[in-house]
Scaffold this active site. Sequence first.
Site, PDB file in Angstrom:
ATOM      1  CD  GLU A  47      -3.017   1.175   2.195  1.00  0.00           C
ATOM      2  OE1 GLU A  47      -4.094   1.698   1.975  1.00  0.00           O
ATOM      3  OE2 GLU A  47      -2.693   0.734   3.301  1.00  0.00           O
ATOM      4  N   GLY A  53       3.221   2.295  10.743  1.00  0.00           N
ATOM      5  CA  GLY A  53       3.052   1.687  12.054  1.00  0.00           C
ATOM      6  C   GLY A  53       2.652   0.231  11.898  1.00  0.00           C
ATOM      7  CB  ALA A  54       0.279  -1.789  11.832  1.00  0.00           C
ATOM      8  CG  MET A  55       0.226  -3.093   5.040  1.00  0.00           C
ATOM      9  SD  MET A  55      -0.770  -1.710   4.429  1.00  0.00           S
ATOM     10  CE  MET A  55      -1.958  -2.590   3.412  1.00  0.00           C
ATOM     11  CD  GLU A  56      -4.816  -1.853   5.554  1.00  0.00           C
ATOM     12  OE1 GLU A  56      -3.818  -1.449   6.183  1.00  0.00           O
ATOM     13  OE2 GLU A  56      -5.444  -1.148   4.752  1.00  0.00           O
ATOM     14  CG  ASN A  57      -0.073  -6.806   4.194  1.00  0.00           C
ATOM     15  OD1 ASN A  57      -0.104  -6.001   3.297  1.00  0.00           O
ATOM     16  ND2 ASN A  57       0.862  -6.789   5.142  1.00  0.00           N
ATOM     17  CD  GLU A  96      -3.188  -1.749  10.669  1.00  0.00           C
ATOM     18  OE1 GLU A  96      -3.734  -1.897   9.564  1.00  0.00           O
ATOM     19  OE2 GLU A  96      -2.682  -0.662  11.033  1.00  0.00           O
ATOM     20  CG  HIS A 107      -7.738  -1.470   7.675  1.00  0.00           C
ATOM     21  ND1 HIS A 107      -8.483  -0.503   7.046  1.00  0.00           N
ATOM     22  CD2 HIS A 107      -6.679  -0.822   8.224  1.00  0.00           C
ATOM     23  CE1 HIS A 107      -7.889   0.683   7.219  1.00  0.00           C
ATOM     24  NE2 HIS A 107      -6.800   0.516   7.925  1.00  0.00           N
ATOM     25  CD  GLU A 167      -5.905   3.676   6.530  1.00  0.00           C
ATOM     26  OE1 GLU A 167      -6.079   3.451   7.742  1.00  0.00           O
ATOM     27  OE2 GLU A 167      -5.294   2.883   5.801  1.00  0.00           O
TER      28      GLU A 167
HETATM   29  N1  BES Z   1      -3.165   1.080   5.814  1.00  0.00           N
HETATM   30  C1  BES Z   1      -2.337   1.658   6.816  1.00  0.00           C
HETATM   31  C2  BES Z   1      -0.874   1.489   6.540  1.00  0.00           C
HETATM   32  C3  BES Z   1      -0.312   2.488   5.576  1.00  0.00           C
HETATM   33  C4  BES Z   1      -0.073   3.777   5.988  1.00  0.00           C
HETATM   34  C5  BES Z   1      -0.005   2.125   4.290  1.00  0.00           C
HETATM   35  C6  BES Z   1       0.451   4.688   5.083  1.00  0.00           C
HETATM   36  C7  BES Z   1       0.490   3.037   3.398  1.00  0.00           C
HETATM   37  C8  BES Z   1       0.742   4.319   3.788  1.00  0.00           C
HETATM   38  C9  BES Z   1      -2.626   1.061   8.175  1.00  0.00           C
HETATM   39  O1  BES Z   1      -3.885   0.520   8.326  1.00  0.00           O
HETATM   40  C10 BES Z   1      -2.531   2.171   9.159  1.00  0.00           C
HETATM   41  O2  BES Z   1      -3.373   3.018   9.158  1.00  0.00           O
HETATM   42  N2  BES Z   1      -1.489   2.167   9.983  1.00  0.00           N
HETATM   43  C11 BES Z   1      -1.251   3.206  10.930  1.00  0.00           C
HETATM   44  C12 BES Z   1      -1.349   2.702  12.325  1.00  0.00           C
HETATM   45  C13 BES Z   1      -2.746   2.740  12.826  1.00  0.00           C
HETATM   46  C14 BES Z   1      -2.853   2.238  14.231  1.00  0.00           C
HETATM   47  C15 BES Z   1      -3.350   4.125  12.772  1.00  0.00           C
HETATM   48  C16 BES Z   1       0.152   3.711  10.701  1.00  0.00           C
HETATM   49  O3  BES Z   1       0.909   3.033  10.042  1.00  0.00           O
HETATM   50  O4  BES Z   1       0.451   4.798  11.176  1.00  0.00           O
HETATM   51 ZN    ZN Z   2      -5.384   1.909   8.524  1.00  0.00          ZN
END
Ligand code: BES
Ligand code: ZN
Length: 862
Positions: A135, A269-273, A306, A309, A328
Site C-alpha cells: 500500500e 506503524g502497521a499494515m492490514e494485509n 488493522e 480493515h 482509514e
Molecule cells: N493502511 C495503513 C498502513 C499504511 C499507511 C499504508 C500509510 C500506506 C501508507 C494502516 O492501516 C494504518 O493506518 N497504519 C497506521 C497505524 C494505525 C494504528 C493508525 C500507521 O501506520 O500509522
Molecule cells: Zn489503517
Amino acid sequence: MSKTKEFKRLPKNVLPKHYNLELTPDLEAFKFKGRTSISIDILERTNQITLNALDIEISKATIALSDLIVETKNIEFSTENETATVTFEKELPVGKGELNFVFNGELNDKMKGFYRSKYFTPSGEERYAGVTQFEATDARRCFPCWDEPACKATFDITLVVSQDRVALSNMPVKKEEALENGLRKVEFDRTPIMSTYLVAVVVGEYDFVEGKSSDGILVRVFTPVGKKEQGLFALEVATKVLPYYKDYFNVAYPLPKMDLIAIADFSAGAMENWGLVTYRETYLLVDSANTSSIRKQSIALTVGHEIAHQWFGNLVTMEWWTHLWLNEGYASFVEFLCVNHLFPEYDIWTQFVTDMYTRALESDCLKNSHPIEVPVNHPSEVDEIFDEISYNKGASVIRMLHHYIGDEDFRKGMNIYLTRHQYQNTCTEDLWNALQEASSKPVAAVMSTWVKQMGFPVVSVKSEQKGNQRVLTLSQSKFMADGSKSTDEFWMIPIAISTAKAPGEIAKNFILDERSKIITLDDISENDWIKINPGTVGYFRTSYTSEMLLQLIPAVKSMQLPALDRLGLIDDLFAMVQAGQAKTADALKLIDAYRNETNYTVWSSITNSLCKLQVLLSHTDLVENFNRYGVNLYKPIADRLGWDAKENESHLDTLLRSLVINRLVSFRCPKICEEAKRRFKEHVENVKVLPADLRSACYKANLQDGDEKTYEEMLKLYRSTDLHEEKDRISRALGSIRNIEILKKVIDFAMSDEVRAQDSVFVIVAVAMNAKGRDMTWEFFKQNSEKLLQQYQGGFLLARLIKYLTENFASEERALEVEEYFKTNEFPSTERTVSQSIETIRLNAAWLNRDLDSTKEYLLQQ
Ligand code: BES
Ligand code: ZN
C-alpha cells in the site's frame, strides 16, 4: 497538482481475474526472481496491454489464448506512469487469455515493494528477511499487475525459500516440497478476490505464539526468535477482537487464519494485509517488564485498527484512493470500539477526543487543509493523503454520525454495507446509502457537508433569559486559523445541548440546517449554565459569550461538568486564542479553574495546548517565567500521585503520572528533576529498575543538563538493549540535551547505522523540538536534503520530518525562507505539508506579535 491532470489510470480494456505468482527471494544477494501468469479477460479487441510495473526487469512476456498463440512484439516501460505496455504482433480477440511474465528485481532497502529488513540472530549475527509493503501503489515494484484497488483478482502464491526460513503469505500453506540446494517450495491456498495492495509475503526467521478465536480462526503472532512471549498481549487482543467484530458487523472473517508479525524495518506503524498483518516491532510487541502502559494501549488500538480493515478495506474496498478515508477514517473509529470493549478501564472514548478529534480540528482550520474526499491520481498524491484528515477527521465525522443515528442503526447499516458490497469496491455514497436505509435519517445530506468540503464551522451562541426560559441564538460560520470569518460554506450540524439541570444528559437535540437558529429551553433559571456540544461529539468549535463562559467556570472547578465537556471547553478556547479571537491570558485564566482536575485526558488536552504555547514562548525571553507557571500548575498533581504506582492503581492514573512528571521535567522543576536523576542513577546501577512508564521523563531529566559523559552513558544503554521500544525511548530522549555541540552528535548518531532509517526521523524531530536544536536541524535538513530524499522518497516519513522541522518557527522571515527553499527544491509527496507548515509559521508569528505583551504581563503577575 498538475500531476493529477497528466496522470492516467490504467485502461480497462483488459482486466485480471487470477494471478499465479511465484517469488524466489535471495536474502543474501538482495535480489528476487519472479514468475506470474495472469488469467485475463480481454473486453475489447486490442494489440496492447498496459499494466503497472516499476523497478523490475521483465525478461519475458508471452500470452496464450484458447486456440491461438500471439507473439509479443515489444514491451515499453514508462517510469512516469509506472507502467509496462506489452504490444503484440496481432490484435487479441475479445475473450480469455493467459498473460505470462518472467521478471526479477532488487530486494530494496526502501521499505516498500519487496524489500529487505535487517535483524540479528540471538547470537548477534546480522541477517535479512524479505518483506512486502504494497500500500498504496507498490505491488508494481514486486510483480507486473493491475495495481489499482478496483482491479480485484484471486491469487495463488508460491514462495521458493531456504529450508530453514519461515515463509508466510495471506493464506495458509497448501503444500510444501523440498527442492535441491536446501531450498523448498511453499504453495499457499488461493486467496479470496482481493486488491493487489493487500497481497503480502514474509520470509525470515521468527518464533510465534498461537491461539484460536472463539469463532474458530487460527491466530498467530510472529516475533523475533527467542521473544515469543512478547507476542502474547497482541495475541489476546486479536483472538478476542475477531469474534467481537464478527458480532458487531454480523459478518464473519472470511479467512481461516490471521497472522500478525513484527517486522524490524517498517516504515508505517502497521499494515492490514489480508490474513498477514505486518507491524513495526513497537506496535506489536509487549515486554512485560519494559513496555509502558501508553505503548500497550497503543498496541491494542493498532491491532484493533488493522483487524477492522479486514472488513473495512479488505472485504469491501474503496473504488479509488479518493475514497481512502473510507478505509482509514473508518478503521480509526472502529479501533476505539475494539479497545473500549476489551479494556473498558482505559476510558478510551474520552481519549479519542484528544488523540483524534482535536488533532483533526487543528489541521483542518488551515487554508491548506483538504476535504476528506479529495481527487488524487498520481502515486505521490496518493501517499500524501494518509494524513490527519483521512484518519482523524474521518474517524471524528463517523463518531458524530454514530451518535446522530445511534448504535443500533449504525450496526444495522454497517451490516447492509458490508454484505451488499463484499468482495467489491465502493464510494462514500454507498456507505451513506446503507446507513440511511438502516436509520431512515437524511445521512447523505448531512454527511456530504462534512466530507466534500474542507474545514469545519464554529457555532457562536448568545443567550437571553426570558422568565423561566432561556432563548439561545446559534449561528455558524467557517472556523479559520487566522481568525478570518467566512460564510461561503455551510454545514448540516447535529447539535446537542446540556444544562446545569442534568450535566451528563442532553436537554435538546437538533440539526442546525440554517445559518442561524433560535432555540428555547424551558424551565431553567438564569444561573444555570448551558453547554453546547456535550461529549464533544460534533465536529465543530463553540464560541460562547463571556457571560456564558463565566457561568461554566464553577462547574469546571467542581467537576460537575463531565470530563469531555471540560476538555472541549478549554480546547475550543485555546483554538480561539490561536485565531486571535481571545487572549492567551484568557485561556491561562480559564486553566486556573482546572487546578483540581483529576482526569488524565483533560490534563493531556491542557498539556497539548500548553506545549504549543511553550514552543511559541521559546522564541522569547519568557522561558523561565513560563517554566515557573508550569511547575506551579502541575506540581500539586504530581505530589498527589507520587512517584511510585499504588497497588491496583488505575491505568489512567499511571498515564497521568507519566504525563505530569514528563511536563515537570520539561519545565525544569528542580525537585522533580533531582528525584528523576536519582532514580535514573539507581536504574543504571542496577539498584532499582525504573518502571517503563517513568523512563522517558527520567532519561530526559538526566540528559537535559548532561555533558559528554551523560551522552555516552545513554548511548551505552541504547546499545545494551535489543528491545525496539527501549531504543526509541532512549534515542528520542537524546533530543532534550541542551548542549549544541552534543546535539550535533545526536544528529550524526541518528543518521548512523545504529539507528534504522524508520527511526532516524523521530530522533531528528526530537532534536528539532528542543529550542536549542531548532535552527540546527533545519540547517541539517537543507544540507542533507539529497540523502534524505533518496532514503525516504515518496514516503510520509519525509513529510513528517519536514513538518516538525519547520512548523515551529515563528517569524515572517522564516516563513519566507522555508517558502523559498521549497520553491527551488522539489520534494514529491510533501507539497501540502510544506504549505501547511508555512501557513503555521505565519500563524505563530501573528500570535506572538499579538499576545506577547499581555502574556508577559500575566506571567509576571503569577
Ligand atoms: N493502511 C495503513 C498502513 C499504511 C499507511 C499504508 C500509510 C500506506 C501508507 C494502516 O492501516 C494504518 O493506518 N497504519 C497506521 C497505524 C494505525 C494504528 C493508525 C500507521 O501506520 O500509522
Ligand atoms: Zn489503517
